[in-house]
Design a protein around this motif. Structure first.
Motif, PDB file in Angstrom:
ATOM      1  N   UNK A   1      -1.922   4.256   6.780  1.00 47.30           N
ATOM      2  CA  UNK A   1      -2.395   5.031   5.632  1.00 47.30           C
ATOM      3  C   UNK A   1      -3.488   4.305   4.858  1.00 47.30           C
ATOM      4  N   UNK A   2      -3.358   3.006   4.757  1.00 42.84           N
ATOM      5  CA  UNK A   2      -4.333   2.223   4.016  1.00 42.84           C
ATOM      6  C   UNK A   2      -4.123   0.744   4.270  1.00 42.84           C
ATOM      7  N   UNK A   3      -4.925  -0.080   3.616  1.00 45.47           N
ATOM      8  CA  UNK A   3      -4.821  -1.536   3.725  1.00 45.47           C
ATOM      9  C   UNK A   3      -4.893  -2.106   2.314  1.00 45.47           C
ATOM     10  N   UNK A   4      -3.863  -2.846   1.906  1.00 46.00           N
ATOM     11  CA  UNK A   4      -3.860  -3.451   0.584  1.00 46.00           C
ATOM     12  C   UNK A   4      -4.877  -4.586   0.533  1.00 46.00           C
ATOM     13  N   UNK A   5      -5.660  -4.619  -0.543  1.00 46.43           N
ATOM     14  CA  UNK A   5      -6.602  -5.720  -0.730  1.00 46.43           C
ATOM     15  C   UNK A   5      -5.935  -6.791  -1.585  1.00 46.43           C
ATOM     16  N   UNK A   6      -5.989  -8.049  -1.119  1.00 52.49           N
ATOM     17  CA  UNK A   6      -5.384  -9.153  -1.843  1.00 52.49           C
ATOM     18  C   UNK A   6      -6.372 -10.273  -2.110  1.00 52.49           C
TER      19      UNK A   6
ATOM     20  N   UNK B   1     -11.299  -1.650   9.987  1.00 53.10           N
ATOM     21  CA  UNK B   1     -11.402  -0.218   9.680  1.00 53.10           C
ATOM     22  C   UNK B   1     -11.913   0.591  10.859  1.00 53.10           C
ATOM     23  N   UNK B   2     -12.710  -0.041  11.724  1.00 52.31           N
ATOM     24  CA  UNK B   2     -13.274   0.663  12.876  1.00 52.31           C
ATOM     25  C   UNK B   2     -12.389   0.595  14.119  1.00 52.31           C
ATOM     26  N   UNK B   3     -11.282  -0.121  14.045  1.00 56.62           N
ATOM     27  CA  UNK B   3     -10.452  -0.308  15.234  1.00 56.62           C
ATOM     28  C   UNK B   3      -9.297   0.665  15.311  1.00 56.62           C
ATOM     29  N   UNK B   4      -8.929   1.050  16.536  1.00 63.49           N
ATOM     30  CA  UNK B   4      -7.808   1.974  16.724  1.00 63.49           C
ATOM     31  C   UNK B   4      -6.484   1.323  16.348  1.00 63.49           C
ATOM     32  N   UNK B   5      -6.345   0.037  16.640  1.00 66.28           N
ATOM     33  CA  UNK B   5      -5.100  -0.662  16.349  1.00 66.28           C
ATOM     34  C   UNK B   5      -5.234  -1.577  15.133  1.00 66.28           C
ATOM     35  N   UNK B   6      -6.368  -2.249  15.019  1.00 62.88           N
ATOM     36  CA  UNK B   6      -6.546  -3.217  13.940  1.00 62.88           C
ATOM     37  C   UNK B   6      -6.392  -2.580  12.563  1.00 62.88           C
ATOM     38  N   UNK B   7      -6.661  -1.291  12.465  1.00 64.30           N
ATOM     39  CA  UNK B   7      -6.573  -0.599  11.170  1.00 64.30           C
ATOM     40  C   UNK B   7      -5.140  -0.464  10.684  1.00 64.30           C
ATOM     41  N   UNK B   8      -4.164  -0.827  11.495  1.00 67.58           N
ATOM     42  CA  UNK B   8      -2.760  -0.697  11.099  1.00 67.58           C
ATOM     43  C   UNK B   8      -2.232  -1.920  10.343  1.00 67.58           C
ATOM     44  N   UNK B   9      -3.088  -2.886  10.034  1.00 69.31           N
ATOM     45  CA  UNK B   9      -2.630  -3.998   9.214  1.00 69.31           C
ATOM     46  C   UNK B   9      -2.228  -3.479   7.832  1.00 69.31           C
ATOM     47  N   UNK B  10      -1.208  -4.107   7.226  1.00 67.94           N
ATOM     48  CA  UNK B  10      -0.740  -3.661   5.912  1.00 67.94           C
ATOM     49  C   UNK B  10      -1.602  -4.217   4.792  1.00 67.94           C
ATOM     50  N   UNK B  11      -2.137  -5.436   4.980  1.00 67.20           N
ATOM     51  CA  UNK B  11      -2.970  -6.010   3.924  1.00 67.20           C
ATOM     52  C   UNK B  11      -3.947  -7.031   4.478  1.00 67.20           C
ATOM     53  N   UNK B  12      -4.973  -7.298   3.691  1.00 65.69           N
ATOM     54  CA  UNK B  12      -5.927  -8.357   3.966  1.00 65.69           C
ATOM     55  C   UNK B  12      -6.069  -9.168   2.680  1.00 65.69           C
ATOM     56  N   UNK B  13      -6.003 -10.493   2.790  1.00 63.19           N
ATOM     57  CA  UNK B  13      -6.108 -11.337   1.602  1.00 63.19           C
ATOM     58  C   UNK B  13      -7.268 -12.315   1.714  1.00 63.19           C
TER      59      UNK B  13
END
Length: 372
Positions: free
Chosen positions: A43-48, A311-323
């Motif tokens: 659904x989204x990626x939390x920014x940390x 954001x452009x990846x089919x699988x990589x976009x499933x990360x919950x957050x990036x810090x």
């Protein structure tokens, strides 16, 4: 009232009280945090951002301030903090953040709705003058069970546990958090790195750390595993992995693939895909646990490098957050800040519909009945 009726009433009250107590404990438990992070999914990626509430470029310890908020318009959805130095009983961490202040910021951040995560760069239990970056002495084999300095290491963990237990809201609820010890073990810049201990010694260290804090000291948290970017297959990624039974967050740290002049965004995306696929397979949470570009020397780094890595990846976009790592001063900062030439790109990046700042995260939890 008959004796039978009295027993029924007392039984009901006992059940009700226990239920209320249980609900209070579960109210801020790590299991709730885990469910929230799992719900993020694609659904989204939390920014940390590391140390975001404590200081930024050209300011420190000013209430309400945040480089992220002042540049993007909102606070991060995740706050990172560092424990190095607490094992020695120091009053400040290795970045000079007072632990009393850190406690305040952690509780404030949690009450705002943010996710909390801790890293730990401890001084050596063999020689308290040696930091995590002093690698000319073997340490790990001496601090694991059976080692010559194991008892001293346990004393270090006792101080970590005491700090964790002090993280409680004004209502007495414990603050749930992610603990990310012994990171970047596939590099050689820390005394627990791959040139300074065997993979079995490292796994023993990792397992003992988590089991001691949880089983012996009663600390409740989620555990993150985060190698650096020195892997290209799942097998390589798992070289140092301590086991599915003690890890909830499957992560990766990656600066190298984003450095100006040596960028390899496709490689970064592939590594995130390995992380996500393993998290999928084991029902874990995938995360981009640490990254950034020191001094932000590329004004389009956020949208054209960092964003494109997941954001452009089919699988990589499933990360919950990036810090992203901390903003210290104009010679050492890993995110943007007001007035910097990268600020417009940072605002564009954080304005992407799938990059979530604090209000986005809180809105998602509210819409999915996951608020306090």
């Amino acid at each position: 009232m008959t004796r039978i009726t009295l027993f029924i009433v007392l039984g009901f009250l006992f059940f009700a009280c226990n239920s209320q107590t249980k609900n209070k404990e579960d109210f801020s438990s790590s299991s709730d945090l885990y469910k929230q992070l799992k719900a993020v999914n694609s659904n989204g990626v939390l920014f940390g951002h590391q140390d975001d509430l404590a200081y930024g470029v050209n300011w420190a310890y000013e209430a309400g301030r945040s480089d992220t908020k002042e540049t993007a318009g909102d606070y991060p959805a995740l706050f990172g903090w560092e424990l190095g130095g607490i094992e020695l009983g120091n009053q400040v961490n290795l970045d000079s953040v007072p632990f009393d202040k850190m406690r305040e910021y952690v509780i404030k951040g949690y009450e705002m709705g943010a996710v909390i995560t801790f890293s730990w760069h401890p001084f050596s239990a063999l020689d308290s003058t040696r930091s995590s970056w002093d690698t000319d002495q073997s340490v790990v084999k001496h601090i694991v069970p059976g080692g010559s300095h194991h008892d001293i290491f346990k004393q270090h963990l006792d101080k970590v546990a005491a700090f964790f237990h002090s993280l409680k809201t004004k209502d007495g609820n414990p603050v749930p958090f992610i603990f990310r010890p012994w990171h970047e073990m596939d590099g050689d810049w820390f005394w627990w790195g791959n040139s300074h201990c065997t993979s079995d010694e490292f796994k023993t260290l990792f397992r003992f750390t988590i089991e001691y804090l949880k089983d012996e000291k009663g600390v409740d948290f989620l555990t993150a595993y985060s190698p650096d970017n020195r892997f290209s297959t799942e097998e390589e990624y798992l070289t140092w992995y301590p086991g599915d039974d003690i890890v909830e967050i499957i992560g990766v740290d990656n600066y190298g693939d984003f450095r100006v002049g040596s960028e390899n965004i496709k490689a970064a995306q592939k590594k995130l895909e390995i992380v996500v696929k393993y998290a999928r397979k084991t029902d874990k949470v995938a995360a981009f646990t640490e990254t950034g570009l020191n001094r932000m020397t590329d004004d389009r780094w956020f949208t054209q490098k960092l964003g494109k890595s997941f954001l452009d990846g089919d699988f990589a976009s499933e990360i919950a957050y990036v810090m992203l790592w901390r903003n210290d001063d104009t010679t050492h900062f890993f995110s943007s800040y007001p007035g910097h030439s990268s600020a417009p790109d940072f605002k564009e990046f954080t304005g992407h519909r799938r990059i979530w700042l604090l209000n986005d995260w809180n809105r998602f939890k509210e819409q999915n009945n996951m608020t306090k």
